[in-house]
Design a protein around this motif. Structure first.
Motif, mmCIF file in Angstrom:
data_model
loop_
_atom_site.group_PDB
_atom_site.id
_atom_site.type_symbol
_atom_site.label_atom_id
_atom_site.label_comp_id
_atom_site.label_asym_id
_atom_site.label_seq_id
_atom_site.Cartn_x
_atom_site.Cartn_y
_atom_site.Cartn_z
ATOM 1 N N TYR A 66 -7.459 15.908 -12.537
ATOM 2 C CA TYR A 66 -8.103 15.637 -11.256
ATOM 3 C C TYR A 66 -9.593 15.888 -11.386
ATOM 4 C CZ TYR A 66 -9.352 16.177 -6.319
ATOM 5 O OH TYR A 66 -9.934 16.061 -5.088
ATOM 6 N N LYS A 114 0.810 -1.218 0.000
ATOM 7 C CA LYS A 114 0.000 0.000 0.000
ATOM 8 C C LYS A 114 0.842 1.266 0.000
ATOM 9 C CE LYS A 114 -4.041 -1.888 0.131
ATOM 10 N NZ LYS A 114 -4.953 -1.755 -0.958
ATOM 11 N N ARG A 132 3.053 9.451 -5.131
ATOM 12 C CA ARG A 132 2.763 10.828 -4.745
ATOM 13 C C ARG A 132 3.658 11.714 -5.591
ATOM 14 N NH1 ARG A 132 2.519 10.048 1.718
ATOM 15 N NH2 ARG A 132 0.401 9.235 1.749
ATOM 16 N N SER A 137 2.932 4.440 -1.061
ATOM 17 C CA SER A 137 2.994 5.355 -2.197
ATOM 18 C C SER A 137 4.317 6.100 -2.110
ATOM 19 C CB SER A 137 1.847 6.370 -2.138
ATOM 20 O OG SER A 137 0.619 5.727 -2.289
ATOM 21 N N GLU A 175 -1.803 12.541 -5.288
ATOM 22 C CA GLU A 175 -1.617 11.097 -5.192
ATOM 23 C C GLU A 175 -2.486 10.425 -6.236
ATOM 24 O OE1 GLU A 175 -1.802 7.508 -1.914
ATOM 25 O OE2 GLU A 175 -1.907 9.582 -1.249
ATOM 26 N N GLY A 176 -1.894 9.487 -6.961
ATOM 27 C CA GLY A 176 -2.614 8.791 -8.008
ATOM 28 C C GLY A 176 -1.672 7.942 -8.837
ATOM 29 N N SER A 177 -1.959 7.823 -10.141
ATOM 30 C CA SER A 177 -1.121 7.018 -11.023
ATOM 31 C C SER A 177 -1.169 7.593 -12.435
ATOM 32 C CB SER A 177 -1.584 5.564 -11.021
ATOM 33 O OG SER A 177 -2.913 5.489 -11.472
ATOM 34 N N ALA A 182 -4.808 12.093 -10.742
ATOM 35 C CA ALA A 182 -4.788 12.202 -9.290
ATOM 36 C C ALA A 182 -6.164 11.899 -8.717
ATOM 37 C CB ALA A 182 -4.359 13.604 -8.885
ATOM 38 N N ASP A 183 -6.165 11.247 -7.559
ATOM 39 C CA ASP A 183 -7.433 11.055 -6.857
ATOM 40 C C ASP A 183 -7.456 11.825 -5.545
ATOM 41 O OD1 ASP A 183 -5.863 9.403 -5.213
ATOM 42 O OD2 ASP A 183 -6.447 7.639 -6.341
ATOM 43 N N GLY A 218 -0.074 1.752 -13.638
ATOM 44 C CA GLY A 218 -1.038 1.759 -12.557
ATOM 45 C C GLY A 218 -0.435 1.865 -11.164
ATOM 46 N N GLN A 219 0.894 1.963 -11.060
ATOM 47 C CA GLN A 219 1.534 2.074 -9.746
ATOM 48 C C GLN A 219 1.177 3.413 -9.104
ATOM 49 O OE1 GLN A 219 5.791 1.648 -9.780
ATOM 50 N NE2 GLN A 219 5.993 2.245 -7.642
ATOM 51 N N ARG A 220 0.727 3.380 -7.851
ATOM 52 C CA ARG A 220 0.348 4.599 -7.138
ATOM 53 C C ARG A 220 1.590 5.281 -6.609
ATOM 54 N NH1 ARG A 220 -4.391 5.969 -6.014
ATOM 55 N NH2 ARG A 220 -3.883 6.948 -4.040
#
Length: 146
Positions: free
Chosen positions: A87, A32, A54, A34, A104-106, A115-116, A50-52
């Motif tokens: 975003y 989990k 920052r 980042s 933060e996102g991928s 970003a999510d 797809g790797q998360r």
């Protein structure tokens, strides 16, 4: 089995159980995690699809584009490189150009960072630690003294 052997086997079993629980916990936390990157760091980084991560830096001047609704695109820069960010959501009230930000996102297939979550500095004396450290290393950010 003697009393001493029973006691040792219970202690060994307990230590084995605790070791297994600790190993599983660290494995789950590692999945989990980042990792933090500045735009210049992404040039040398090899990220899995797809790797998360920052992504941190400064919001590039003139790059904020609002597409009606809650869709926003902007660029994050460290004054050397910049990364386009998309975003969907409500931005923090203090989000603006040339301010510290961490997203933060991928990365998507289109090369845009999706970003999510977006975090912005909360007052005039604070910049996210990772962003400030990265900019200080490059000699690009100076803390104001009062």
């Amino acid at each position: 089995m003697t009393r001493k052997q029973k006691r040792l086997s219970i202690i060994a079993g307990g230590l084995g159980f605790l070791g297994l629980a600790a190993a599983l916990t660290f494995y789950a936390l590692g999945q989990k995690a980042s990792y933090f990157y500045m735009p210049a760091d992404l040039v040398a980084a090899t990220l899995e699809p797809g790797q998360r991560i920052r992504l941190g830096g400064l919001v590039e001047k003139g790059s904020i584009v609002r597409d009606g609704g809650t869709e926003v695109s902007f660029s994050v820069t460290d004054t050397e490189n910049s990364v386009k960010v998309a975003y969907t959501g409500i931005l923090p009230d203090l989000f603006r150009e040339e301010q510290g930000v961490i997203t933060e996102g991928s990365f998507g297939a289109d090369g845009v960072f999706h970003a999510d979550s977006v975090l912005a500095k909360h007052d005039e004396n604070y910049m996210p630690k990772e962003v400030a450290d990265g900019l200080k290393e490059k000699g690009l950010w100076q803390q104001e003294t009062q």
